[in-house]
Design a protein around this motif. Sequence first.
Motif, PDB file in Angstrom:
ATOM      1  N   THR A 107       0.823  -1.200   0.000  1.00 56.44           N
ATOM      2  CA  THR A 107       0.000   0.000   0.000  1.00 56.44           C
ATOM      3  C   THR A 107       0.864   1.259   0.000  1.00 56.44           C
ATOM      4  O   THR A 107       0.597   2.224  -0.735  1.00 56.44           O
ATOM      5  CB  THR A 107      -0.953   0.008   1.210  1.00 56.44           C
ATOM      6  N   VAL A 108       1.929   1.254   0.815  1.00 53.65           N
ATOM      7  CA  VAL A 108       2.854   2.400   0.845  1.00 53.65           C
ATOM      8  C   VAL A 108       3.498   2.598  -0.521  1.00 53.65           C
ATOM      9  O   VAL A 108       3.603   3.720  -1.030  1.00 53.65           O
ATOM     10  CB  VAL A 108       3.920   2.197   1.938  1.00 53.65           C
ATOM     11  N   ALA A 109       3.933   1.485  -1.135  1.00 52.72           N
ATOM     12  CA  ALA A 109       4.567   1.575  -2.452  1.00 52.72           C
ATOM     13  C   ALA A 109       3.583   2.072  -3.511  1.00 52.72           C
ATOM     14  O   ALA A 109       3.916   2.922  -4.345  1.00 52.72           O
ATOM     15  CB  ALA A 109       5.129   0.212  -2.849  1.00 52.72           C
ATOM     16  N   GLN A 110       2.362   1.550  -3.453  1.00 51.97           N
ATOM     17  CA  GLN A 110       1.356   1.969  -4.438  1.00 51.97           C
ATOM     18  C   GLN A 110       1.002   3.449  -4.265  1.00 51.97           C
ATOM     19  O   GLN A 110       0.819   4.175  -5.254  1.00 51.97           O
ATOM     20  CB  GLN A 110       0.103   1.104  -4.284  1.00 51.97           C
ATOM     21  N   ALA A 111       0.931   3.912  -3.021  1.00 59.54           N
ATOM     22  CA  ALA A 111       0.630   5.328  -2.771  1.00 59.54           C
ATOM     23  C   ALA A 111       1.718   6.221  -3.357  1.00 59.54           C
ATOM     24  O   ALA A 111       1.435   7.274  -3.944  1.00 59.54           O
ATOM     25  CB  ALA A 111       0.470   5.578  -1.273  1.00 59.54           C
ATOM     26  N   ALA A 112       2.978   5.815  -3.203  1.00 57.87           N
ATOM     27  CA  ALA A 112       4.087   6.601  -3.764  1.00 57.87           C
ATOM     28  C   ALA A 112       4.010   6.618  -5.285  1.00 57.87           C
ATOM     29  O   ALA A 112       4.250   7.661  -5.929  1.00 57.87           O
ATOM     30  CB  ALA A 112       5.423   6.019  -3.301  1.00 57.87           C
ATOM     31  N   MET A 113       3.677   5.483  -5.868  1.00 55.98           N
ATOM     32  CA  MET A 113       3.546   5.399  -7.325  1.00 55.98           C
ATOM     33  C   MET A 113       2.410   6.303  -7.819  1.00 55.98           C
ATOM     34  O   MET A 113       2.548   7.019  -8.828  1.00 55.98           O
ATOM     35  CB  MET A 113       3.288   3.946  -7.722  1.00 55.98           C
ATOM     36  N   MET A 114       1.288   6.287  -7.101  1.00 55.29           N
ATOM     37  CA  MET A 114       0.156   7.118  -7.507  1.00 55.29           C
ATOM     38  C   MET A 114       0.474   8.609  -7.371  1.00 55.29           C
ATOM     39  O   MET A 114       0.055   9.415  -8.213  1.00 55.29           O
ATOM     40  CB  MET A 114      -1.073   6.771  -6.669  1.00 55.29           C
ATOM     41  N   ALA A 162      -2.734   8.684   3.325  1.00 56.82           N
ATOM     42  CA  ALA A 162      -1.915   8.982   2.149  1.00 56.82           C
ATOM     43  C   ALA A 162      -2.214  10.360   1.564  1.00 56.82           C
ATOM     44  O   ALA A 162      -1.651  10.730   0.532  1.00 56.82           O
ATOM     45  CB  ALA A 162      -2.127   7.912   1.080  1.00 56.82           C
ATOM     46  N   GLY A 163      -3.107  11.100   2.202  1.00 59.80           N
ATOM     47  CA  GLY A 163      -3.419  12.444   1.746  1.00 59.80           C
ATOM     48  C   GLY A 163      -4.384  12.521   0.581  1.00 59.80           C
ATOM     49  O   GLY A 163      -4.435  13.537  -0.127  1.00 59.80           O
ATOM     50  N   ILE A 164      -5.182  11.479   0.373  1.00 54.76           N
ATOM     51  CA  ILE A 164      -6.117  11.433  -0.748  1.00 54.76           C
ATOM     52  C   ILE A 164      -7.452  12.027  -0.314  1.00 54.76           C
ATOM     53  O   ILE A 164      -8.063  11.559   0.655  1.00 54.76           O
ATOM     54  CB  ILE A 164      -6.307   9.989  -1.243  1.00 54.76           C
ATOM     55  N   PRO A 165      -7.951  13.072  -0.978  1.00 53.18           N
ATOM     56  CA  PRO A 165      -9.227  13.676  -0.580  1.00 53.18           C
ATOM     57  C   PRO A 165     -10.425  12.825  -1.013  1.00 53.18           C
ATOM     58  O   PRO A 165     -10.405  12.199  -2.075  1.00 53.18           O
ATOM     59  CB  PRO A 165      -9.224  15.022  -1.296  1.00 53.18           C
ATOM     60  N   PHE A 166     -11.461  12.823  -0.196  1.00 55.56           N
ATOM     61  CA  PHE A 166     -12.702  12.122  -0.526  1.00 55.56           C
ATOM     62  C   PHE A 166     -13.820  12.674   0.352  1.00 55.56           C
ATOM     63  O   PHE A 166     -13.573  13.356   1.354  1.00 55.56           O
ATOM     64  CB  PHE A 166     -12.563  10.612  -0.341  1.00 55.56           C
ATOM     65  N   LYS A 167     -15.051  12.351  -0.018  1.00 59.24           N
ATOM     66  CA  LYS A 167     -16.215  12.776   0.753  1.00 59.24           C
ATOM     67  C   LYS A 167     -17.224  11.649   0.794  1.00 59.24           C
ATOM     68  O   LYS A 167     -17.652  11.153  -0.246  1.00 59.24           O
ATOM     69  CB  LYS A 167     -16.842  14.024   0.122  1.00 59.24           C
ATOM     70  N   HIS A 168     -17.616  11.240   2.009  1.00 59.18           N
ATOM     71  CA  HIS A 168     -18.647  10.228   2.161  1.00 59.18           C
ATOM     72  C   HIS A 168     -20.029  10.860   1.979  1.00 59.18           C
ATOM     73  O   HIS A 168     -20.275  11.990   2.445  1.00 59.18           O
ATOM     74  CB  HIS A 168     -18.561   9.567   3.542  1.00 59.18           C
ATOM     75  N   LEU A 169     -20.913  10.131   1.337  1.00 53.39           N
ATOM     76  CA  LEU A 169     -22.266  10.599   1.056  1.00 53.39           C
ATOM     77  C   LEU A 169     -23.277   9.579   1.558  1.00 53.39           C
ATOM     78  O   LEU A 169     -22.975   8.384   1.666  1.00 53.39           O
ATOM     79  CB  LEU A 169     -22.462  10.809  -0.447  1.00 53.39           C
ATOM     80  N   LYS A 170     -24.490  10.049   1.797  1.00 47.18           N
ATOM     81  CA  LYS A 170     -25.531   9.157   2.291  1.00 47.18           C
ATOM     82  C   LYS A 170     -26.888   9.611   1.783  1.00 47.18           C
ATOM     83  O   LYS A 170     -27.167  10.817   1.698  1.00 47.18           O
ATOM     84  CB  LYS A 170     -25.526   9.151   3.833  1.00 47.18           C
TER      85      LYS A 170
END
Length: 410
Positions: A107-114, A162-170
């Motif tokens: 997961t750490v490696a994939q986050a760096a790649m992204m 990882a600092g990825i923005p998101f918003k939960h909705l309902k």
Amino acid sequence: MSEDEVVVVGAGVIGLSIALAAQARGMKVRVIEREAPAAGASAGNAGAFAFPDILPLASPRIIRQAPKWLLDPLGPLSVPPRYAHRIAPWMLRFWRASWPDRLRSSTVAQAAMMQLAQETLEPFLERVGLTHMLRREGQLQVYEGEREFKASLEGWKARDEAGIPFKHLKGEEIAEYQPGLAPRFTHATFTPGWATIDDPKDYVLALAERFKADGGEIEIAIVEALVPGGVKTSAGIRKGRVVLAAGAFSHHLARTVGVKIPLETERGYNTTLPDDAFDLRMHITFGGHGFVISRLRSGLRVGGAVELGGLDLPPNYARADAMLNKAKSFLPGLKTCGGKQWMGFRPSLPDSLPAIGPLPSYPEILCAFGHGHLGLTQSTATAEIVADLLEGAGPKIDLQAFSPARFSRF
């Protein structure tokens, strides 16, 4: 070609992105492709730059769900019975990759790649003159009920770290982002960092044209083997430093020099509907069912799922039909007539990370394959890394987790 020049094997999105990046640094590059540019998975994917998708497929959640999925031959994960004995060693490695310590590392490696992929995408598009093809509409991940949503929260915690923005909705909030979803989807998460290309095949063909316009050569030939100082093709020996970016065929070429890499083929299916089939505002991911629907210039593409069936079995388009039928029930207003079906080969390694770096025992051969369903997403990052390696410069991220030699350790 001379031995100082570069031979890229593969004219998909990875190979052509690498070729253009190397060309931009003054290298002379030849691309060799068995069929034509964009003939493989690069032609029929969902068109997503899935930067928030940092969680490896190999995870405890997937391991828990896999037995139920495997019982459904048309479900999100399938292994044709004729292929089960072939896939068993890969599945064992996949299970090992889901162990907590390995999952954290991946997961750490994939986050760096992204992160690198995000940083390199727009500069790359500007350099090749294709910024107009990029769309930034975001993505909606939808859930059927509180239980499925809560099961996703651990993954969102990892993305948050990882600092990825998101918003939960309902509830009614969901319709503000995408009207027309069935009420069974009670929760959703919107990720604004998700982007799309307006058509993946057109994009890769445009990369090929830019590469040729800048003096590059694309040779249509079958690469039969890796040889000292180059490759042996159906048209003869081609000398140069080699970049192996042949997607799902890459491991066969690695075996010609005695290197075994456990690459398997995720056979992906989709149906592309006319663009008036539904008023789709953004990419929607139906994670519990393993497929997506995306809006492209060529129409609405309904596809995904994983069929681990190798390169030789005939397509099972009933899988595409099953996803389309589900999409109709999930989006009641969807018109499902007039679609075009497709199947392609995604090159996948057990830990969901690509193989990037020197081929074991052959430092003059660089690997750039195994991106699974993230080839388009990670194409510009991979191109940047490989161009650095070709120049002898240090890569911009730690490549230990991506080393092609990692599979010899277990």
